[in-house]
Design a protein around this motif. Structure first.
Motif, PDB file in Angstrom:
ATOM      1  N   GLU A 294      14.709 -59.834  55.884  1.00  0.00           N
ATOM      2  CA  GLU A 294      15.361 -61.262  55.911  1.00  0.00           C
ATOM      3  C   GLU A 294      16.878 -60.763  56.640  1.00  0.00           C
ATOM      4  N   ALA A 295      17.645 -59.834  56.262  1.00  0.00           N
ATOM      5  CA  ALA A 295      18.790 -59.597  56.850  1.00  0.00           C
ATOM      6  C   ALA A 295      18.526 -59.002  58.328  1.00  0.00           C
ATOM      7  N   ILE A 296      17.608 -58.514  58.526  1.00  0.00           N
ATOM      8  CA  ILE A 296      17.175 -58.005  60.089  1.00  0.00           C
ATOM      9  C   ILE A 296      17.196 -59.414  60.555  1.00  0.00           C
ATOM     10  N   GLU A 297      16.327 -60.194  60.303  1.00  0.00           N
ATOM     11  CA  GLU A 297      15.880 -61.558  61.084  1.00  0.00           C
ATOM     12  C   GLU A 297      17.376 -62.312  61.174  1.00  0.00           C
ATOM     13  N   THR A 298      17.932 -62.498  60.206  1.00  0.00           N
ATOM     14  CA  THR A 298      19.397 -62.950  60.116  1.00  0.00           C
ATOM     15  C   THR A 298      20.215 -62.543  61.329  1.00  0.00           C
ATOM     16  N   ALA A 299      20.230 -61.329  61.301  1.00  0.00           N
ATOM     17  CA  ALA A 299      21.215 -60.640  62.440  1.00  0.00           C
ATOM     18  C   ALA A 299      20.743 -61.077  63.744  1.00  0.00           C
ATOM     19  N   ARG A 300      19.317 -61.128  63.821  1.00  0.00           N
ATOM     20  CA  ARG A 300      18.973 -61.500  65.275  1.00  0.00           C
ATOM     21  C   ARG A 300      19.262 -62.895  65.656  1.00  0.00           C
ATOM     22  N   GLU A 301      19.625 -63.666  64.687  1.00  0.00           N
ATOM     23  CA  GLU A 301      20.049 -64.945  64.877  1.00  0.00           C
ATOM     24  C   GLU A 301      21.522 -65.018  65.521  1.00  0.00           C
ATOM     25  N   VAL A 302      22.183 -64.352  64.976  1.00  0.00           N
ATOM     26  CA  VAL A 302      23.779 -64.485  65.323  1.00  0.00           C
ATOM     27  C   VAL A 302      24.122 -64.303  66.892  1.00  0.00           C
ATOM     28  N   GLY A 303      25.169 -64.957  67.202  1.00  0.00           N
ATOM     29  CA  GLY A 303      25.707 -64.740  68.311  1.00  0.00           C
ATOM     30  C   GLY A 303      27.388 -64.798  68.501  1.00  0.00           C
ATOM     31  N   ARG A 304      28.131 -64.517  69.285  1.00  0.00           N
ATOM     32  CA  ARG A 304      29.457 -64.400  69.346  1.00  0.00           C
ATOM     33  C   ARG A 304      30.078 -65.585  68.470  1.00  0.00           C
ATOM     34  N   GLU A 305      31.072 -65.140  67.790  1.00  0.00           N
ATOM     35  CA  GLU A 305      31.959 -66.253  67.082  1.00  0.00           C
ATOM     36  C   GLU A 305      31.156 -66.820  66.128  1.00  0.00           C
ATOM     37  N   PHE A 306      30.092 -66.574  65.813  1.00  0.00           N
ATOM     38  CA  PHE A 306      29.340 -66.849  64.559  1.00  0.00           C
ATOM     39  C   PHE A 306      30.209 -66.637  63.330  1.00  0.00           C
ATOM     40  N   VAL A 307      30.227 -67.417  62.287  1.00  0.00           N
ATOM     41  CA  VAL A 307      31.041 -67.090  60.935  1.00  0.00           C
ATOM     42  C   VAL A 307      30.097 -66.530  60.061  1.00  0.00           C
ATOM     43  N   ILE A 308      30.040 -65.214  59.525  1.00  0.00           N
ATOM     44  CA  ILE A 308      29.223 -64.711  58.904  1.00  0.00           C
ATOM     45  C   ILE A 308      29.813 -64.084  57.627  1.00  0.00           C
ATOM     46  N   SER A 309      28.864 -63.455  56.640  1.00  0.00           N
ATOM     47  CA  SER A 309      29.193 -62.810  55.432  1.00  0.00           C
ATOM     48  C   SER A 309      28.361 -61.594  55.191  1.00  0.00           C
ATOM     49  N   ALA A 310      28.825 -60.217  55.187  1.00  0.00           N
ATOM     50  CA  ALA A 310      27.656 -59.290  54.896  1.00  0.00           C
ATOM     51  C   ALA A 310      28.167 -58.530  53.870  1.00  0.00           C
ATOM     52  N   THR A 311      27.317 -58.337  52.796  1.00  0.00           N
ATOM     53  CA  THR A 311      27.162 -57.377  51.739  1.00  0.00           C
ATOM     54  C   THR A 311      26.484 -56.066  51.977  1.00  0.00           C
ATOM     55  N   GLY A 312      27.207 -55.013  51.753  1.00  0.00           N
ATOM     56  CA  GLY A 312      26.429 -53.690  51.795  1.00  0.00           C
ATOM     57  C   GLY A 312      27.515 -52.566  51.399  1.00  0.00           C
ATOM     58  N   GLN A 313      26.692 -51.330  51.531  1.00  0.00           N
ATOM     59  CA  GLN A 313      27.521 -50.192  51.219  1.00  0.00           C
ATOM     60  C   GLN A 313      28.267 -49.423  52.206  1.00  0.00           C
ATOM     61  N   VAL A 314      29.642 -49.128  52.153  1.00  0.00           N
ATOM     62  CA  VAL A 314      30.360 -48.321  52.839  1.00  0.00           C
ATOM     63  C   VAL A 314      29.767 -47.048  53.267  1.00  0.00           C
ATOM     64  N   VAL A 315      29.349 -46.685  54.481  1.00  0.00           N
ATOM     65  CA  VAL A 315      28.975 -45.116  54.820  1.00  0.00           C
ATOM     66  C   VAL A 315      29.677 -44.416  55.893  1.00  0.00           C
ATOM     67  N   GLU A 316      29.433 -43.336  55.966  1.00  0.00           N
ATOM     68  CA  GLU A 316      30.319 -42.774  57.220  1.00  0.00           C
ATOM     69  C   GLU A 316      29.779 -43.173  58.337  1.00  0.00           C
ATOM     70  N   ARG A 317      30.411 -43.391  59.305  1.00  0.00           N
ATOM     71  CA  ARG A 317      29.855 -43.585  60.753  1.00  0.00           C
ATOM     72  C   ARG A 317      29.415 -42.196  61.528  1.00  0.00           C
ATOM     73  N   VAL A 318      28.367 -42.369  62.102  1.00  0.00           N
ATOM     74  CA  VAL A 318      28.016 -41.102  62.767  1.00  0.00           C
ATOM     75  C   VAL A 318      28.658 -40.854  64.112  1.00  0.00           C
ATOM     76  N   ALA A 319      28.853 -41.997  64.866  1.00  0.00           N
ATOM     77  CA  ALA A 319      29.638 -41.867  66.415  1.00  0.00           C
ATOM     78  C   ALA A 319      30.872 -42.737  65.706  1.00  0.00           C
ATOM     79  N   LYS A 320      32.110 -41.802  65.498  1.00  0.00           N
ATOM     80  CA  LYS A 320      33.254 -42.389  65.192  1.00  0.00           C
ATOM     81  C   LYS A 320      34.221 -42.973  66.295  1.00  0.00           C
ATOM     82  N   ASN A 321      34.690 -44.081  65.986  1.00  0.00           N
ATOM     83  CA  ASN A 321      35.740 -44.857  67.051  1.00  0.00           C
ATOM     84  C   ASN A 321      37.067 -44.705  66.887  1.00  0.00           C
ATOM     85  N   ASP A 322      37.895 -43.461  67.474  1.00  0.00           N
ATOM     86  CA  ASP A 322      39.068 -43.505  67.020  1.00  0.00           C
ATOM     87  C   ASP A 322      40.037 -44.748  67.366  1.00  0.00           C
TER      88      ASP A 322
END
Length: 587
Positions: A58-86
């Protein structure tokens, strides 16, 4: 709450926590088995991650619906990013999403909402509410907010009291044009919107509120430019039982405090420069002191030698551009064309090159030999490698022209660094200035400015020579604020109105309420007002104030977002006892 954290808040120490973020979609990257969404709010950006076989269908399907400037809410777990962005504060983490909600869909924005946008100025003004989502604009308003809070804190800690004054007031003939507001209940009569709360803050001094301030909207119906808007904000202040030095010390303290707290910059003691000195050295009452290049007057050396351009004028004056003797003919021609622009108005430019080998070469070698040019160089303090640039004309005009050339050279030589700050007080302005068109004096500041006590006896006999007990704060060539000691004596105020050409009846009609108040014990008082929008632009390193105002007008005084000003209904006009003059389509 529809979020547990902001989009700029999460760090490595939050890894493992279950969080909910809400905001706008900055970017979507769908790689088939993986989807990344950047979610943005005013605090920052956080990356969301969706993985086939791990994230719910369900979350995957919803993610494929969104576009730029959609207003969204996401719930999930904080994880370490593999490709970090400094490049972003949240670049060490991402959110492994379990649930995604769409609060609101968005049309495709008319321009890219990013620091490097593809939207032109007019388009962004029309959609200002979208432009404000860009970090580069938003941070300007964040800084404006901080300046507001720090200003209030400093003044409150120094016993100033914030008092609101009216916006619907009486129109007065002095100063810029008023914006006027028709009164429905008083046919054919009008309010004016305040150009400043000047008379009200003086009345507050009569009332015993000895330290007043207000961060206030003011209005002037005048032609616009980068540092002007029809409505603008002032830090407006007044104090009782003070001398000029008391006011300068208090508000020098304010500016130093703001620079230290907001910019981390320590300003030294501000020099006091008399107006006459500012004009003779820099040709401006708001000199840019980040660099030298002071004016050098050459009348004694250059006149009487047969060069009619110099012999026929009031003033021959120039500047020394260090290290510019190697300027090519093309570069000097560019400077000549610059000073000949209609808005500057010089007829030409004389130059003297002090070559590295010690020889001197000028554009007036026909009239002045090398020995004569050597005396010029000595007066300029020039050395081999320098270039002297000289103008001639009526004193007031040529000083203004040379000021423009000085600023141009300062810019070309990289001497006007926006991260360097040079502040000063300019004092002892002329009290009055003569207007050739109306053939009378006008107040250079306003009619309540006190004369310098030393010049008080000249007010009736020689008003043009009277200095004002006034002061401006100038930073980097920008007039940041100005004020004066006020007239608190009814007789002196009456003499001032006489010098301005007011009849007793006119003075009573326009300012009788203030004159009457002075009969009930007006204390010695004075004040100052700072252009708050200009202060923000200065701190932000910009020339234009528009990006430091949430919803600014354009250079025509229009708000293109809401299409204002606009026509109003005929019934409203009738209620206001007004009639519109027909305007042709061409107008």
């Amino acid at each position: 709450m529809l979020r547990t954290h902001t989009c700029g808040e999460l760090r490595s120490e939050h890894i493992g926590q279950e969080v909910t973020l809400s905001g706008w979609v900055q970017k979507v990257r769908d790689k088939g088995g993986m989807i990344w969404i950047d979610i943005r709010d005013r605090y920052g950006i956080t990356q969301l991650i969706f993985e086939e076989g791990v994230t719910s269908k369900e979350a995957i399907e919803t993610a494929r619906e969104v576009g730029r400037e959609f207003v969204i809410s996401a719930t999930g777990q904080v994880v370490e990013r593999v490709a970090k962005n400094d490049k972003i504060p949240t670049g060490d983490i991402e959110i492994k999403v379990g649930e995604l909600k769409i609060f609101n869909k968005s049309k495709t924005p008319p321009f890219i909402i990013d620091n490097d946008t593809d939207g032109g100025e007019d388009l962004r003004a029309k959609y200002r509410y979208l432009d404000l989502r860009r970090e580069v604009v938003r941070k300007n308003l964040v800084m404006r907010h901080e300046l507001l809070q720090k200003t209030r804190a400093y003044l409150s800690n120094n016993l100033f009291m914030e008092v609101e004054t009216p916006y619907l007031i009486k129109s007065t003939p002095e100063g810029a044009r008023d914006f006027v507001v028709p009164s429905r209940m008083n046919p054919n009569q009008f309010y004016a919107l305040p150009q400043s709360p000047q008379t009200f803050k003086q009345l507050l001094m009569v009332s015993g509120f000895d330290r007043y301030f207000q961060i206030v909207k003011c209005f002037r119906d005048e032609d616009l430019r980068a540092d002007r808007q029809p409505e603008f904000t002032q830090i407006d202040c007044e104090m009782s039982f003070v001398t000029r030095e008391d006011i300068l010390n208090t508000f020098e303290g304010l500016i130093k405090y703001l620079f230290k707290e907001v910019k981390g910059v320590e300003l030294g003691e501000l020099p006091h420069i008399p107006y006459s000195e500012a004009m003779s050295k820099y040709g401006s009452d708001k000199p840019d002191l980040r660099f030298g290049m002071e004016f050098v007057e050459l009348n004694d050396l250059a006149q009487g030698k047969g060069f009619v351009v110099f012999d026929s004028v009031e003033l021959v004056v120039g500047i020394n551009a260090e290290g510019c003797a190697d300027y090519t003919r093309k570069q000097i021609d560019e400077l000549t064309e610059f000073v000949k622009k209609p808005q500057i108005g010089a007829k030409g430019l004389v130059y003297v090159k002090y070559n590295e080998d010690g020889t001197l070469k000028s554009s007036v070698d026909k009239f002045y030999d090398e020995a004569a040019l050597k005396t010029w160089a000595e007066k300029f303090g020039a050395k081999p490698g320098d270039l002297m640039l000289i103008l001639a004309g009526d004193t007031n005009k040529v000083r203004k022209q040379l000021n423009e050339l000085r600023l141009e050279m300062g810019t070309r030589l990289g001497l006007r660094d926006k991260n360097t700050f040079a502040a000063a007080w300019v004092v002892d302005f002329p009290l009055l200035e003569w207007d050739e068109e109306t053939e009378r004096f006008h107040a250079m500041h306003h009619p309540f400015t006190s004369p310098n006590p030393e010049d008080l006896d000249k007010l009736a006999t020689d008003p043009g020579e009277v200095r004002a007990n006034a002061y401006d704060m100038v930073v980097n060539g920008v007039e940041l604020g100005g004020g004066s000691i006020r007239i608190h004596d009814r007789d002196i105020q009456s003499s001032m109105f006489d010098a301005l050409g007011f009849t007793k009846e006119e003075a009573q009609e326009q300012f009788g309420f203030l004159m009457n108040a002075f009969e009930y014990g007006a204390p010695p008082h004075g004040g100052i007002a700072f252009g708050f929008d200009r202060l923000c632009a200065l701190f932000g390193g910009q020339d234009s104030i528009r990006d430091f105002i949430a919803f600014p007008k354009n250079t025509s005084g229009r708000d293109v977002m809401i299409d204002s000003p606009s026509l109003i209904d005929g019934a409203q006009l009738e209620e206001l006892h007004l009639k519109l003059t027909p305007v042709s389509k061409s107008e």
